[in-house]
Scaffold this motif. Structure first.
Motif, short mmCIF file in Angstrom:
data_model
loop_
_atom_site.label_atom_id
_atom_site.label_comp_id
_atom_site.label_asym_id
_atom_site.label_seq_id
_atom_site.Cartn_x
_atom_site.Cartn_y
_atom_site.Cartn_z
N ARG A 22 -4.53 2.93 6.15
CA ARG A 22 -5.31 1.81 5.64
C ARG A 22 -5.15 1.65 4.14
N ASP A 23 -4.91 2.77 3.43
CA ASP A 23 -4.76 2.68 1.97
C ASP A 23 -3.42 2.03 1.60
N LEU A 24 -2.57 1.73 2.58
CA LEU A 24 -1.34 1.00 2.34
C LEU A 24 -1.40 -0.39 2.95
N GLY A 25 -2.59 -0.79 3.33
CA GLY A 25 -2.78 -2.15 3.84
C GLY A 25 -2.55 -2.31 5.33
N VAL A 26 -2.40 -1.18 6.06
CA VAL A 26 -2.12 -1.27 7.50
C VAL A 26 -3.42 -1.19 8.29
N PRO A 27 -3.76 -2.25 9.03
CA PRO A 27 -5.02 -2.22 9.80
C PRO A 27 -4.95 -1.21 10.93
N ILE A 221 -15.96 -7.88 -6.49
CA ILE A 221 -14.57 -7.47 -6.65
C ILE A 221 -14.07 -7.03 -5.29
N THR A 222 -12.83 -7.38 -4.97
CA THR A 222 -12.22 -7.01 -3.70
C THR A 222 -12.47 -5.53 -3.35
N SER A 223 -12.93 -5.29 -2.12
CA SER A 223 -13.23 -3.92 -1.67
C SER A 223 -12.76 -3.73 -0.23
N ALA A 224 -12.89 -2.51 0.26
CA ALA A 224 -12.41 -2.19 1.61
C ALA A 224 -13.25 -2.90 2.68
N LEU A 226 -13.73 -2.99 7.18
CA LEU A 226 -13.49 -2.21 8.39
C LEU A 226 -13.57 -3.12 9.61
N GLN A 246 -7.75 -7.65 8.09
CA GLN A 246 -7.29 -7.19 6.78
C GLN A 246 -8.09 -5.98 6.32
N THR A 247 -7.43 -5.10 5.54
CA THR A 247 -8.06 -3.84 5.14
C THR A 247 -8.94 -3.99 3.91
N THR A 248 -8.78 -5.11 3.19
CA THR A 248 -9.61 -5.36 2.01
C THR A 248 -10.02 -6.82 2.01
N GLY A 249 -11.09 -7.13 1.30
CA GLY A 249 -11.52 -8.52 1.26
C GLY A 249 -12.41 -8.78 0.07
#
Lengths: 281, 194
Positions: A22-27, A221-224, A226, A246-249
Motif C-alpha cells: 500500500r505504501d507504493l500505491g497498490v490497493p 492534506i492527502t492521507s491514507a 482503507l 485508491q490508497t490515499t485521498g
C-alpha cells in the motif's frame, strides 16, 4: 485449465488480497465479500488464501478441462453444470470437459466460484487478485485459460453449508474516522438519520451514495485511505472506498466501516438502500 | 503507510494493541539507530518536453507568462521531495514546485493522459504512472517507468526520496524507452545527505 467461453458482465480472479504494498500505491484488492469467498474455500477444504472467481451480476460460461470439485457461494444465481441446476453452498463433482453455464444473479450482486485446490494463475506481488496494472488484465476475457490442479477423489466433510443471507439487511456499522470530529452536528444528523441509495457509480473501487448531504469546506492534506473508509466530497457526496480503492485521498475521511459491513455492501446494487449505525471500533 | 504529515499503521491479523503501538512509536523511532533508517536517494529522471509529449507546454507557458525554455529550465532547476506514493500504483506526491510554475488544473480534464506524462497542477508536479484520466497540464513525458509488478520492490522510489528532472531530446527519449523495455536502463540515483 478452466476455459472461458463467455466472461460474463465482470468476472475476476480474487483471493484474500494483496498485502504490504500500500505504501507504493497498490490497493489491497481481493474478494469484496470475504465471508462468501471463505465459505466457498472452507467447503472444499481449501487453504484460506486460495483464489476463486468473483462473478458480478451476470455469470460466465466456463469449461473444465480436468475433473475437480466446485462450489458457488454468495449471491444466488441461475447456473447449470452440464444441464443440471446448481444449488448454492453445495459441493459438486465436476467431470472432465464439463460446462458450467451461469445466468443472472437473482439476489445480491456477487457470487463466488471455487474449485478444489483453488485457481493457480501466477501470483503478482503475493496475490492472484486481478487488478490492472499489477495483473495484465482487470477481468476475465473470452478464450482465457486459468490453470487448476485435477482432482478425482475428495470426500467433503460437509456437502452443504448455507449461511443466512444478509441481502435484506441495510445497516452499515461504522466508527469515527480521522476527520469525523470536524463535521457539524447537522452533517452528523443527516448521516445517521438518513437512508441512502447506491448510485450508478459503484464498482470494485468505490460505492457512491445518493442523495448528497450538505456541502462542507473542511480542508485536509492527502492521507491514507482503507477499504471501508467513508469520504465526504465538498459537494456533500458520500463515497465508500472498496478493496480496489485508491490508497490515499484528499477528501475528509469521516467514517470507517467494519469488515462484515463491507461484505454486506458488496452485495448491494444500484438503487438498494443503506443506512449507518455508529458502533465502538 | 507514510504520506505527507501522517503515518498510517495497518494491523492485518488484528493481533496488536494498536493504541499502545501508536503511543510507543515516537520513542521507538527516537531510539532507532541511524544505520537502520533507510537512506534517501535523489533520482535523476529524463523528461522529453518536445511538442509531441508536452502537449500543453506552449499553453502552460503562456498562462504562466513564461517562454517555454524558461518553464523547462525552472522545472528542472530543483529537486522535488517525495511526500508519499499513493493514489495509484507508483504515483508520487511531489512537493517543492516554485510559485512561478503554479497554476490551477485544466478546466476540462482529459479522458486519456498517456503513461509517463509529466504534469503541473497547483503546488504539485508529477508523473502519470499509467494511462488514465487527468486534469493536469502536461508539459513532457518520462520514458522510464517507476513501477513494475514484476520487480521487487515494484516501485523504485519511496517516500522521503528526491526527484530531479533532466530535459532530454527525442532521440535520447527513444533510447531510454527502448532500454527500459528490454530491461537494461540504468536508473541514475545519488544518496542524499538527509
Amino acid at each position: 485449465m478452466l476455459k472461458i467461453h463467455k466472461p460474463g458482465f465482470f468476472t475476476s480472479l480474487q483471493d484474500r488480497g494483496r498485502f504490504h504494498y500500500r505504501d507504493l500505491g497498490v490497493p489491497v484488492s481481493g474478494a469484496l465479500d470475504q465471508s462468501a469467498m471463505s465459505r466457498a474455500n472452507a467447503l472444499l477444504e481449501n487453504e484460506a488464501d486460495n483464489a476463486v472467481l468473483e462473478i458480478t451480476m451476470q455469470g460466465p460460461e466456463l469449461e473444465f478441462e480436468q475433473p475437480t470439485f466446485m462450489v458457488m457461494c454468495g449471491a444466488p444465481l441461475e447456473a447449470e453444470l452440464d444441464g443440471e441446476p446448481i444449488q448454492m453452498d453445495k459441493v459438486y463433482r465436476v467431470n472432465e470437459g464439463a460446462v458450467l453455464q451461469c445466468g443472472h444473479v437473482l439476489q445480491g450482486f456477487r457470487t463466488y466460484l471455487a474449485v478444489r485446490g483453488g485457481f493457480l494463475s501466477d501470483k503478482k506481488l503475493g496475490s492472484r487478485s486481478q487488478y490492472y496494472p499489477v495483473t495484465r488484465r482487470p477481468v476475465l476475457v473470452k478464450a482465457m485459460e486459468i490453470p487448476y490442479k485435477a482432482c478425482n477423489d475428495f470426500e467433503p466433510k460437509l456437502l452443504k453449508w448455507s449461511a443466512p443471507g444478509h441481502f435484506g439487511e441495510k445497516e452499515l456499522r461504522v466508527y469515527p474516522a480521522p476527520e469525523f470530529q470536524q463535521l457539524s452536528q447537522l452533517h452528523k444528523n443527516q448521516i445517521f438519520d438518513g437512508v441512502f441509495q447506491l448510485a450508478k457509480e459503484h464498482n470494485r473501487m468505490a460505492c457512491q451514495l445518493q442523495p448528497s448531504i450538505d456541502r462542507h469546506s473542511i480542508q485536509m492534506i492527502t492521507s491514507a485511505t482503507l477499504p471501508g473508509t467513508v469520504q465526504l466530497t465538498p459537494a456533500g457526496r458520500l463515497i465508500i472506498l472498496m478493496r480496489d480503492g485508491q490508497t490515499t485521498g484528499g477528501y475528509p475521511r469521516i467514517l470507517q466501516m467494519d469488515m462484515e459491513s463491507q461484505d454486506l455492501l458488496s452485495q448491494k446494487r444500484f438503487g438498494d438502500s443503506v443506512s449507518f449505525k455508529m458502533v465502538k471500533p | 503507510m507514510p504520506i505527507y504529515h501522517s503515518l498510517t499503521l495497518i494491523d492485518h491479523n488484528g493481533d496488536h494493541e494498536m493504541a499502545e503501538v501508536a503511543y510507543n512509536l515516537p520513542e521507538w523511532f527516537a531510539r532507532c539507530p541511524k544505520k537502520q533508517k533507510k537512506p534517501a536517494y535523489v533520482w535523476d529522471l529524463p523528461v522529453c518536453y518536445d511538442g509531441a509529449h508536452g502537449i500543453d507546454l506552449l499553453e502552460t507557458a503562456r498562462l504562466l507568462d513564461l517562454d517555454p525554455e524558461t518553464l523547462i529550465r525552472q522545472h528542472t532547476a530543483q529537486a522535488y521531495r517525495v511526500y508519499g506514493v499513493g493514489f495509484l500504483p507508483g504515483f508520487l506526491y511531489l512537493g517543492g514546485v516554485p510559485e512561478s510554475l503554479q497554476l490551477p488544473r485544466r478546466d476540462h480534464p482529459r479522458l486519456k493522459v498517456p503513461k509517463g506524462s509529466v504534469g503541473l497542477a497547483g503546488a504539485q508536479t508529477g508523473i502519470y504512472p499509467q494511462t488514465s484520466p487527468g486534469g493536469w497540464h502536461i508539459i513532457g513525458n518520462c520514458p522510464v517507468p517507476l513501477f513494475s509488478a514484476d520487480k521487487d520492490p515494484p516501485c523504485l522510489v519511496k517516500a522521503g526520496d528526491l526527484i530531479r528532472f533532466r530535459s532530454v531530446s527525442q532521440a535520447e527519449y527513444d533510447l531510454y524507452q527502448l532500454e527500459s523495455e528490454i530491461g537494461i536502463y540504468n536508473y541514475k540515483k545519488d544518496k542524499t545527505g538527509a
